[in-house]
Motif scaffolding. Structure first.
Motif, PDB file in Angstrom:
ATOM      1  N   VAL A  90       0.993  -1.070  -0.166  1.00 16.88           N
ATOM      2  CA  VAL A  90       0.312   0.428   0.149  1.00 16.88           C
ATOM      3  C   VAL A  90       0.812   1.489  -0.216  1.00 16.88           C
ATOM      4  N   ASP A  91       1.788   1.148   0.877  1.00 16.40           N
ATOM      5  CA  ASP A  91       2.614   2.488   0.596  1.00 16.40           C
ATOM      6  C   ASP A  91       3.232   3.096  -0.757  1.00 16.40           C
ATOM      7  N   GLU A  92       3.913   2.455  -1.052  1.00 17.53           N
ATOM      8  CA  GLU A  92       3.747   3.007  -2.355  1.00 17.53           C
ATOM      9  C   GLU A  92       3.161   3.500  -3.088  1.00 17.53           C
ATOM     10  N   ALA A  93       2.110   3.027  -3.445  1.00 22.98           N
ATOM     11  CA  ALA A  93       0.882   3.605  -4.583  1.00 22.98           C
ATOM     12  C   ALA A  93       0.473   4.007  -3.076  1.00 22.98           C
ATOM     13  N   TRP A  94      -0.042   4.458  -2.032  1.00 19.49           N
ATOM     14  CA  TRP A  94      -0.249   5.700  -1.647  1.00 19.49           C
ATOM     15  C   TRP A  94       0.544   7.177  -2.141  1.00 19.49           C
ATOM     16  N   ARG A  95       1.539   6.757  -1.981  1.00 21.33           N
ATOM     17  CA  ARG A  95       2.313   8.200  -1.642  1.00 21.33           C
ATOM     18  C   ARG A  95       2.381   8.685  -2.718  1.00 21.33           C
ATOM     19  N   GLN A  96       2.370   7.851  -4.170  1.00 24.60           N
ATOM     20  CA  GLN A  96       2.553   8.203  -5.299  1.00 24.60           C
ATOM     21  C   GLN A  96       0.832   9.256  -5.971  1.00 24.60           C
ATOM     22  N   ALA A  97      -0.328   8.622  -5.094  1.00 23.38           N
ATOM     23  CA  ALA A  97      -1.700   9.047  -5.291  1.00 23.38           C
ATOM     24  C   ALA A  97      -1.832  10.251  -4.687  1.00 23.38           C
ATOM     25  N   LEU A  98      -1.481  10.303  -3.142  1.00 27.82           N
ATOM     26  CA  LEU A  98      -1.299  11.873  -2.980  1.00 27.82           C
ATOM     27  C   LEU A  98      -0.577  12.311  -3.017  1.00 27.82           C
TER      28      LEU A  98
ATOM     29  N   ALA B 265      11.181   4.034 -17.876  1.00 26.50           N
ATOM     30  CA  ALA B 265      11.820   4.130 -16.872  1.00 26.50           C
ATOM     31  C   ALA B 265      10.366   4.687 -15.687  1.00 26.50           C
ATOM     32  N   TYR B 266       9.919   5.809 -16.225  1.00 24.78           N
ATOM     33  CA  TYR B 266       8.947   5.898 -15.135  1.00 24.78           C
ATOM     34  C   TYR B 266       7.426   5.176 -15.161  1.00 24.78           C
ATOM     35  N   ALA B 267       7.382   4.704 -16.289  1.00 27.17           N
ATOM     36  CA  ALA B 267       6.405   2.909 -16.217  1.00 27.17           C
ATOM     37  C   ALA B 267       6.195   2.563 -15.432  1.00 27.17           C
ATOM     38  N   ARG B 268       7.948   1.993 -15.305  1.00 21.85           N
ATOM     39  CA  ARG B 268       7.809   1.275 -14.263  1.00 21.85           C
ATOM     40  C   ARG B 268       7.747   1.318 -12.860  1.00 21.85           C
ATOM     41  N   VAL B 269       8.312   2.484 -12.567  1.00 22.24           N
ATOM     42  CA  VAL B 269       7.507   2.718 -11.554  1.00 22.24           C
ATOM     43  C   VAL B 269       6.191   2.659 -11.039  1.00 22.24           C
ATOM     44  N   ILE B 270       4.975   3.873 -11.901  1.00 22.78           N
ATOM     45  CA  ILE B 270       4.289   3.815 -11.486  1.00 22.78           C
ATOM     46  C   ILE B 270       3.084   2.443 -12.089  1.00 22.78           C
TER      47      ILE B 270
ATOM     48  N   PRO C  50      10.326   3.526  -6.201  1.00 19.52           N
ATOM     49  CA  PRO C  50      10.623   5.583  -6.924  1.00 19.52           C
ATOM     50  C   PRO C  50      12.164   5.316  -6.898  1.00 19.52           C
ATOM     51  N   GLU C  51      13.105   4.746  -6.429  1.00 19.28           N
ATOM     52  CA  GLU C  51      14.415   4.913  -6.663  1.00 19.28           C
ATOM     53  C   GLU C  51      15.087   5.149  -7.754  1.00 19.28           C
ATOM     54  N   ALA C  52      14.614   4.320  -8.884  1.00 17.55           N
ATOM     55  CA  ALA C  52      14.504   3.754 -10.435  1.00 17.55           C
ATOM     56  C   ALA C  52      14.629   5.371 -10.923  1.00 17.55           C
ATOM     57  N   LEU C  53      14.044   6.189 -10.364  1.00 14.66           N
ATOM     58  CA  LEU C  53      13.757   7.373 -11.448  1.00 14.66           C
ATOM     59  C   LEU C  53      15.118   8.690 -10.794  1.00 14.66           C
ATOM     60  N   ARG C  54      15.807   7.516  -9.911  1.00 14.74           N
ATOM     61  CA  ARG C  54      16.715   8.882  -9.872  1.00 14.74           C
ATOM     62  C   ARG C  54      18.288   8.103 -10.380  1.00 14.74           C
ATOM     63  N   ALA C  55      18.297   7.594 -10.975  1.00 10.64           N
ATOM     64  CA  ALA C  55      19.383   6.373 -11.612  1.00 10.64           C
ATOM     65  C   ALA C  55      19.934   7.569 -12.319  1.00 10.64           C
ATOM     66  N   PRO C  56      21.566   6.895 -12.386  1.00  8.17           N
ATOM     67  CA  PRO C  56      22.445   8.502 -12.833  1.00  8.17           C
ATOM     68  C   PRO C  56      21.693   8.522 -14.748  1.00  8.17           C
ATOM     69  N   ARG C  57      21.442   7.439 -15.533  1.00  8.08           N
ATOM     70  CA  ARG C  57      21.180   7.667 -16.860  1.00  8.08           C
ATOM     71  C   ARG C  57      19.572   8.641 -16.934  1.00  8.08           C
ATOM     72  N   VAL C  58      19.101   8.563 -16.162  1.00 11.11           N
ATOM     73  CA  VAL C  58      17.518   9.677 -16.013  1.00 11.11           C
ATOM     74  C   VAL C  58      18.046  10.621 -14.819  1.00 11.11           C
TER      75      VAL C  58
END
Length: 440
Positions: free
Chosen positions: A366-374, A414-419, A425-433
């Protein structure tokens, strides 16, 4: 003898969350009984207990993976039933503030299918499990407790076909998957248990849906076109190809902005979006039904993990724990994640411990989905809620990610894989992104 640990589990609710819970419990319990007030068939049809079933539904990528793990080959069955599949970043057209995101390759499968067809195929596979049975057209009216203990020992039901036909169903474990309208919190307080804390984010969402005969537009090579509501353009719509040779168009507005249900008003609402693509495709389309609306006042999270006392023999998952703004498509996937937590706790050495279970459910499902939605909901100025420094920083960073995704398909993937709840969510802070974002 089956060799399983426990005699009987009862699952309250036969929707997607209940079906996945039943599949998880079937590995540990001799018998799993699914109780639902509707008549449950294997037909692909709308039912009263799922009023939102007529509208567009999304299975996020992680949810699709879990369902396929539980029921190998079900994705092919859905395709045979008319579902449309593709890459979540390469075959879905995302448009924000009138600007499309770049196409990328995520390696994740998107399955576009109507809710009734999806639920019917899952139910067919669950019904094939020898130790799962369905007690449909039965309404749960209360919990049963062992005298002088804190143990739930079953439920009390009423047969909807027989007036006054009440009966008890004994259980070693009861799992509430009756959705946000579940009466379990009230039944617990009626028995002297403390009330569960509820977090609400009032979004005042209304969405209106109409089905059309499938045509080549609005985007011939894509399984769906999603015009996303943003703070600058707070109206949105999704046009998706689904089974039955149809396209489903769901338009939505927040904070009391209601997409009309008259055909002309519905088209005018589509015309007002930040991109005209869906309107231009549907204005001459062949409608198959009249527009119908569904209201969703607030996202709701029941904080069972914070309760100091909770009866044994009772758990909950799916929308009965957390009901999200449906425009993010998280509900079925979070239910699937929750079923994995349930599966693991049911397979433990002893009876499932509610405190441990609800703690893991919060962290793992729940936590990560709720964080994104909020974070997304609070991006709209009219939505009330505490905008913490963490939320404001997240909103600023995701805004930069989405700007980069307009020009870089790898960032979009990368964004699609996180949502899609596959990557953290740390994947969106990878060096390539980060390199693609440019200077802050």
């Amino acid at each position: 003898m089956t060799g399983k640990k426990w005699r009987r589990a009862v699952v309250l609710g036969g929707s997607v969350a209940g079906l996945l819970a039943s599949r998880a419990l079937s590995e540990t319990y001799d018998e799993v009984v699914v109780v639902d007030r509707d008549e449950l068939t294997d037909l692909s049809e709308n039912r009263r207990g799922v009023p939102q079933g007529r509208h567009v539904h999304g299975i996020l990528a992680r949810g699709q993976q879990i369902i396929e793990e539980y029921f190998p080959g079900i994705t092919e069955e859905l395709e045979a039933a008319g579902a449309v599949t593709g890459d979540v970043a390469g075959d879905v057209r995302w448009i924000m503030d009138g600007v499309p995101m770049s196409k990328g390759h995520s390696g994740l499968l998107a399955v576009s299918v109507s809710r009734p067809t999806l639920e019917a195929r899952i139910r067919h596979r669950v019904r094939a499990l020898v130790n799962v049975s369905f007690l449909d057209r039965s309404e749960v009216v209360g919990l049963r407790f062992a005298p002088g203990t804190h143990q739930v020992t079953g439920v009390r039901t009423v047969d909807r076909d027989k007036r006054g036909g009440a009966s008890d169903v004994d259980a070693d474990l009861v799992v509430d998957t009756m959705g946000r309208g579940s009466h379990v919190p009230r039944w617990l307080t009626d028995h002297g248990w403390p009330g569960v804390q509820e977090d609400r984010t009032r979004v005042g969402l209304t969405y209106t849906t109409r089905h059309y005969r499938a045509g080549p537009e609005p985007s011939p090579g894509d399984l769906s076109v999603d015009v996303v509501a943003t703070p600058d353009n707070p109206r949105g719509a999704i046009c998706a190809r689904i089974d039955g040779g149809r396209q489903v168009v769901t338009a939505y507005g927040i904070l009391g902005d209601v997409p009309p249900t008259d055909p002309e008003g519905f088209l005018d609402f589509l015309k007002s979006l930040s991109s005209p693509e869906i309107y231009e495709a549907m204005v001459d389309g062949e409608p198959l039904d009249a527009p119908v609306s569904y209201r969703f006042p607030a996202s709701l999270r029941r904080r069972y993990e914070r309760m100091e006392r909770f009866p044994s023999g009772l758990l909950a998952m799916g929308d009965a724990v957390c009901s999200f703004n449906p425009t993010y498509g998280q509900g079925m996937t979070v239910a699937a994640l929750g079923s994995l937590v349930l599966r693991r706790h049911a397979a433990g050495d002893g009876a499932p411990d509610p405190a441990a279970y609800f703690g893991d459910l919060a962290r793992e499902a729940v936590d990560e989905a709720w964080r994104q939605a909020l974070s997304n909901d609070l991006g709209f100025p009219g939505v009330e809620g505490l905008r913490t420094p963490e939320i404001l920083a997240d909103q600023e960073y995701i805004g930069r990610v989405l700007e980069a995704a307009q020009r870089d398909g790898a960032v979009a993937a990368a964004y699609a894989r996180v949502i899609g709840l596959v990557d953290p969510p740390e994947a969106l802070r990878a060096p390539r992104v980060r390199a693609a974002l440019g200077p802050a």
